[in-house]
Design a protein around this motif. Sequence first.
Motif, PDB file in Angstrom:
ATOM      1  N   LEU A  27      -5.670   2.053  19.588  1.00  0.00           N
ATOM      2  CA  LEU A  27      -6.149   0.736  19.140  1.00  0.00           C
ATOM      3  C   LEU A  27      -4.977  -0.219  18.915  1.00  0.00           C
ATOM      4  O   LEU A  27      -5.033  -1.386  19.298  1.00  0.00           O
ATOM      5  CB  LEU A  27      -6.966   0.886  17.849  1.00  0.00           C
ATOM      6  CG  LEU A  27      -8.399   1.429  18.017  1.00  0.00           C
ATOM      7  CD1 LEU A  27      -9.004   1.779  16.656  1.00  0.00           C
ATOM      8  CD2 LEU A  27      -9.284   0.395  18.736  1.00  0.00           C
ATOM      9  N   ARG A  28      -3.904   0.317  18.279  1.00  0.00           N
ATOM     10  CA  ARG A  28      -2.725  -0.534  18.034  1.00  0.00           C
ATOM     11  C   ARG A  28      -2.112  -1.003  19.348  1.00  0.00           C
ATOM     12  O   ARG A  28      -1.794  -2.176  19.517  1.00  0.00           O
ATOM     13  CB  ARG A  28      -1.687   0.247  17.224  1.00  0.00           C
ATOM     14  CG  ARG A  28      -1.866   0.162  15.710  1.00  0.00           C
ATOM     15  CD  ARG A  28      -0.593   0.574  14.972  1.00  0.00           C
ATOM     16  NE  ARG A  28      -0.092   1.887  15.391  1.00  0.00           N
ATOM     17  CZ  ARG A  28      -0.511   3.070  14.885  1.00  0.00           C
ATOM     18  NH1 ARG A  28      -1.440   3.096  13.928  1.00  0.00           N
ATOM     19  NH2 ARG A  28      -0.004   4.200  15.313  1.00  0.00           N
ATOM     20  N   GLU A  29      -1.941  -0.073  20.291  1.00  0.00           N
ATOM     21  CA  GLU A  29      -1.318  -0.434  21.564  1.00  0.00           C
ATOM     22  C   GLU A  29      -2.147  -1.463  22.343  1.00  0.00           C
ATOM     23  O   GLU A  29      -1.629  -2.422  22.903  1.00  0.00           O
ATOM     24  CB  GLU A  29      -1.096   0.818  22.436  1.00  0.00           C
ATOM     25  CG  GLU A  29       0.044   1.699  21.927  1.00  0.00           C
ATOM     26  CD  GLU A  29       0.375   2.865  22.858  1.00  0.00           C
ATOM     27  OE1 GLU A  29       1.137   3.743  22.449  1.00  0.00           O
ATOM     28  OE2 GLU A  29      -0.128   2.878  24.005  1.00  0.00           O
ATOM     29  N   LEU A  30      -3.454  -1.244  22.348  1.00  0.00           N
ATOM     30  CA  LEU A  30      -4.322  -2.164  23.092  1.00  0.00           C
ATOM     31  C   LEU A  30      -4.360  -3.537  22.420  1.00  0.00           C
ATOM     32  O   LEU A  30      -4.396  -4.572  23.101  1.00  0.00           O
ATOM     33  CB  LEU A  30      -5.731  -1.567  23.197  1.00  0.00           C
ATOM     34  CG  LEU A  30      -6.662  -2.206  24.238  1.00  0.00           C
ATOM     35  CD1 LEU A  30      -6.056  -2.168  25.629  1.00  0.00           C
ATOM     36  CD2 LEU A  30      -8.031  -1.510  24.250  1.00  0.00           C
ATOM     37  N   THR A  31      -4.321  -3.534  21.077  1.00  0.00           N
ATOM     38  CA  THR A  31      -4.295  -4.800  20.336  1.00  0.00           C
ATOM     39  C   THR A  31      -3.054  -5.609  20.705  1.00  0.00           C
ATOM     40  O   THR A  31      -3.136  -6.814  20.987  1.00  0.00           O
ATOM     41  CB  THR A  31      -4.302  -4.524  18.814  1.00  0.00           C
ATOM     42  OG1 THR A  31      -5.519  -3.832  18.505  1.00  0.00           O
ATOM     43  CG2 THR A  31      -4.213  -5.808  18.005  1.00  0.00           C
ATOM     44  N   THR A  32      -1.902  -4.958  20.710  1.00  0.00           N
ATOM     45  CA  THR A  32      -0.655  -5.651  21.058  1.00  0.00           C
ATOM     46  C   THR A  32      -0.743  -6.232  22.466  1.00  0.00           C
ATOM     47  O   THR A  32      -0.358  -7.385  22.701  1.00  0.00           O
ATOM     48  CB  THR A  32       0.540  -4.669  21.001  1.00  0.00           C
ATOM     49  OG1 THR A  32       0.473  -3.951  19.777  1.00  0.00           O
ATOM     50  CG2 THR A  32       1.852  -5.409  21.103  1.00  0.00           C
ATOM     51  N   LEU A  33      -1.266  -5.434  23.408  1.00  0.00           N
ATOM     52  CA  LEU A  33      -1.368  -5.903  24.792  1.00  0.00           C
ATOM     53  C   LEU A  33      -2.270  -7.137  24.889  1.00  0.00           C
ATOM     54  O   LEU A  33      -1.893  -8.149  25.507  1.00  0.00           O
ATOM     55  CB  LEU A  33      -1.902  -4.767  25.677  1.00  0.00           C
ATOM     56  CG  LEU A  33      -2.271  -5.104  27.126  1.00  0.00           C
ATOM     57  CD1 LEU A  33      -1.129  -5.805  27.850  1.00  0.00           C
ATOM     58  CD2 LEU A  33      -2.667  -3.845  27.888  1.00  0.00           C
ATOM     59  N   VAL A  34      -3.440  -7.084  24.254  1.00  0.00           N
ATOM     60  CA  VAL A  34      -4.386  -8.205  24.364  1.00  0.00           C
ATOM     61  C   VAL A  34      -3.827  -9.450  23.676  1.00  0.00           C
ATOM     62  O   VAL A  34      -3.928 -10.563  24.201  1.00  0.00           O
ATOM     63  CB  VAL A  34      -5.769  -7.799  23.777  1.00  0.00           C
ATOM     64  CG1 VAL A  34      -6.686  -9.009  23.640  1.00  0.00           C
ATOM     65  CG2 VAL A  34      -6.410  -6.732  24.666  1.00  0.00           C
ATOM     66  N   GLU A  35      -3.207  -9.257  22.502  1.00  0.00           N
ATOM     67  CA  GLU A  35      -2.637 -10.412  21.791  1.00  0.00           C
ATOM     68  C   GLU A  35      -1.533 -11.061  22.613  1.00  0.00           C
ATOM     69  O   GLU A  35      -1.476 -12.286  22.770  1.00  0.00           O
ATOM     70  CB  GLU A  35      -2.058  -9.961  20.438  1.00  0.00           C
ATOM     71  CG  GLU A  35      -3.120  -9.801  19.366  1.00  0.00           C
ATOM     72  CD  GLU A  35      -2.524  -9.325  18.037  1.00  0.00           C
ATOM     73  OE1 GLU A  35      -3.248  -9.351  17.040  1.00  0.00           O
ATOM     74  OE2 GLU A  35      -1.327  -8.922  18.022  1.00  0.00           O
ATOM     75  N   GLU A  36      -0.618 -10.241  23.099  1.00  0.00           N
ATOM     76  CA  GLU A  36       0.530 -10.771  23.838  1.00  0.00           C
ATOM     77  C   GLU A  36       0.062 -11.449  25.133  1.00  0.00           C
ATOM     78  O   GLU A  36       0.559 -12.517  25.506  1.00  0.00           O
ATOM     79  CB  GLU A  36       1.505  -9.622  24.144  1.00  0.00           C
ATOM     80  CG  GLU A  36       2.880 -10.049  24.577  1.00  0.00           C
ATOM     81  CD  GLU A  36       3.676 -10.789  23.504  1.00  0.00           C
ATOM     82  OE1 GLU A  36       3.456 -10.554  22.298  1.00  0.00           O
ATOM     83  OE2 GLU A  36       4.517 -11.640  23.888  1.00  0.00           O
ATOM     84  N   ALA A  37      -0.912 -10.844  25.818  1.00  0.00           N
ATOM     85  CA  ALA A  37      -1.431 -11.434  27.058  1.00  0.00           C
ATOM     86  C   ALA A  37      -2.084 -12.782  26.772  1.00  0.00           C
ATOM     87  O   ALA A  37      -1.880 -13.751  27.522  1.00  0.00           O
ATOM     88  CB  ALA A  37      -2.423 -10.494  27.729  1.00  0.00           C
ATOM     89  N   ASN A  38      -2.852 -12.860  25.684  1.00  0.00           N
ATOM     90  CA  ASN A  38      -3.511 -14.128  25.375  1.00  0.00           C
ATOM     91  C   ASN A  38      -2.514 -15.205  24.983  1.00  0.00           C
ATOM     92  O   ASN A  38      -2.775 -16.394  25.153  1.00  0.00           O
ATOM     93  CB  ASN A  38      -4.576 -13.929  24.291  1.00  0.00           C
ATOM     94  CG  ASN A  38      -5.895 -13.448  24.903  1.00  0.00           C
ATOM     95  OD1 ASN A  38      -6.232 -13.828  26.017  1.00  0.00           O
ATOM     96  ND2 ASN A  38      -6.618 -12.604  24.178  1.00  0.00           N
TER      97      ASN A  38
END
Lengths: 443, 443
Positions: A254-265
């Motif tokens: 969850l942490r890794e996916l959160t970072t990816l989605v935040e950074e991409a957005n």
Amino acid sequence: MARPKPLSGFPEFLPEERIVEQTVLDTLRETFELHGFANIETRAVEPLAQLSRKGEITKEVYVVRRLHADEADKDELGLHFDLTVPLARWVLEHSGSLQFPFRRYQIQKVWRGERPQEGRYREFTQADIDILGQGSLAAHHDVEAPLVMLEALERLHERIGLPPVLMHVNNRKLSEGFYRGLGVEDTLAVLQIVDKYDKIGAQATAELLVSELGLSAEAADKCVQLATIRSDDTGFVDQVRALQVTDELLDEGLRELTTLVEEANKRVPGRICADLSIARGLDYYTGCVYETELVGFESMGSISSGGRYDSLASDGRTSYPGVGISLGVTRLLGPLLARKQFVVSRPVPTCVLVAVDSEQTRDQALDVAAALRARGIPTEVAPKADKYGKQIRHADRRGIPFVWFGPVIGEVKDIRSGDQQPADAGDWMPDEADLHPHVLPAE
Amino acid sequence: MARPKPLSGFPEFLPEERIVEQTVLDTLRETFELHGFANIETRAVEPLAQLSRKGEITKEVYVVRRLHADEADKDELGLHFDLTVPLARWVLEHSGSLQFPFRRYQIQKVWRGERPQEGRYREFTQADIDILGQGSLAAHHDVEAPLVMLEALERLHERIGLPPVLMHVNNRKLSEGFYRGLGVEDTLAVLQIVDKYDKIGAQATAELLVSELGLSAEAADKCVQLATIRSDDTGFVDQVRALQVTDELLDEGLRELTTLVEEANKRVPGRICADLSIARGLDYYTGCVYETELVGFESMGSISSGGRYDSLASDGRTSYPGVGISLGVTRLLGPLLARKQFVVSRPVPTCVLVAVDSEQTRDQALDVAAALRARGIPTEVAPKADKYGKQIRHADRRGIPFVWFGPVIGEVKDIRSGDQQPADAGDWMPDEADLHPHVLPAE
């Protein structure tokens, strides 16, 4: 020779289509190099044994053999079917000369003996970026790799009107941790069944999980519910939490996916969504996974996929974890070119055709051409000292916008407007937009 | 996997070597496009029957077959061994969509199952330009094609210190007309024997002409004398005339070769010589022929060869005469790279490494990188929030010249000089020479 027919599955582009492809490849190269990826090319062939994983050749490999090979000649070679297997071999071969994390991009043709159909080819170009660590590789690279590809695709959207993309991302740790939290041991088996969700639907998936893996109805239902979660921001976290499963690996995912989605957005807004149905089949991914659709062309399937491997290569002592993403260049362009999605301003690089008065003054025309080329203006000299009207028509048929008349200090005609002006080949410049062919979206 | 070994004859370049190759390919593309050549790529495979001339496969062809092919699957395919055979096929296939004279360049790998040795590879890159007419093609293109290649090689000489070249040119009409003027009917047989002149010497050549073809001693002597003629200007004409042979075709050949040598000496001075020993073996050339040596590396053999065909392709009704010249890119670079003839300023595209204070401020470093990349500066973010000394050493080992510290308005250090200055990532620019890796001659 009779007129040859195309070979099914081996697409070839006409010059104007090649200009679109070249523009795409140039943009990929530019973007990858802006991010510090070094280019390599590997040979087209690998020993057949290398083209297998765990001893099994799962892909439709082309075997290569010398026509005049001796019986004793046992070099069993095959054409590579992707750029990942060659990279793993290449890195092991050259690990002593490389600095890690090693960042490389590779743009080459690959071959697969699959049944040809739209978007499925037997020979096609792939563009891959990968980051490899020696022993270990930090998780932030799992965010970096897909963002580099998104940046390249966004640049293509802006420059040539490539349709926008939507990258669907998930994380294997999240899914596996979730299944583990439900008490499932064989998490890979669950993943394989959930991977069919898109095709067979929620109910059939849940039933398979119960009948084949012995999950409780409640656990099966939660697995299916997990696969339905989709959000274009970090909203997926609350939706997963609402299923009330707890596990450390799930938290990490969850942490890794959160970072990816935040950074991409933040970096490439609106081009990513967390999609917890993405499993990427049986590939040996161990963290983030990526699939990318072209908006409006979803039926083409994923044009750019990848993910994180804990061990992309290993020599027995050292393991090389990696994260990478691959763009199917031919797969992307083949259908778009067939649907005439792009317009090319002209099919030749030539900006100026220098007219020839008579074959005796061809040398004067060559002087004009040399003066224009010396300043970067692509120029041809007319093939024949025809009447000017014929030479203008020759330029027109080839799409060349300008015709030059007379010596270095002469006249230049824009054959589209008919406008003709005195000009000096030592300083005349066309509009920037006319200097080279360029690609625009159709309409 | 144990450490893999290279495959003999399948060279692979390290990233810094690939930068040299890429610089060469970029320069070729730039030059070819300045002269209005359009790019195409053809598929790697051709039907085996197409890979033959007059029914005979003379080259060491690699056969390609699907591993899981049915017995019934009779598609006999081979990897192309040059770019001329595919061009001939491609032009017939697409003649309806092309404008003639059609000018194309093509840069691709080709495969030959030859015994590997220095400068002889089983997989190598060729760069070809050809001009094709439909029905006819004016003789001035025979001058144009080699001059475009010479211009590209001269640009490489100036830019990266490629050794200078000397192109040896001859004309089949000249030789054949000369033999005809001596009363010989089978001029091709003479050409085949004279082609051995370099290897067996004057006396043996003359003896063969007498014993095998029945030439008079005097005629054989004149054939040998013709082959010894060499001049870097049009002096060859008087030397041929002094042999007192007259023939119309000879005159035409002399005129064509004169034009080529004069024009070359005007456009690319000092890079051409008329060399009447050049025969280009058994290839079906019918006019000018070209071979190119690298000065100081003559033992490498010809790096760029070509000539004029009266019929490069034909569909039975229409014939497509052509003139072309091919550069052996791998053949040229392989030996030069092995001898360390070039220095690359760095092996990675990266100009700036952005240091990371702590993993909590990685996002700030990503902002700096984005600001630099937005202005075309290739930038990486440090993989780990190490001590600054370690991050500088990481940059140093990768050859990255600059390290950025702090936020967008921060400081930048040239790690070669140690010089550190306040800088704004929104406007700071490195020296032009540091922006991208570049290639220089060694020493």
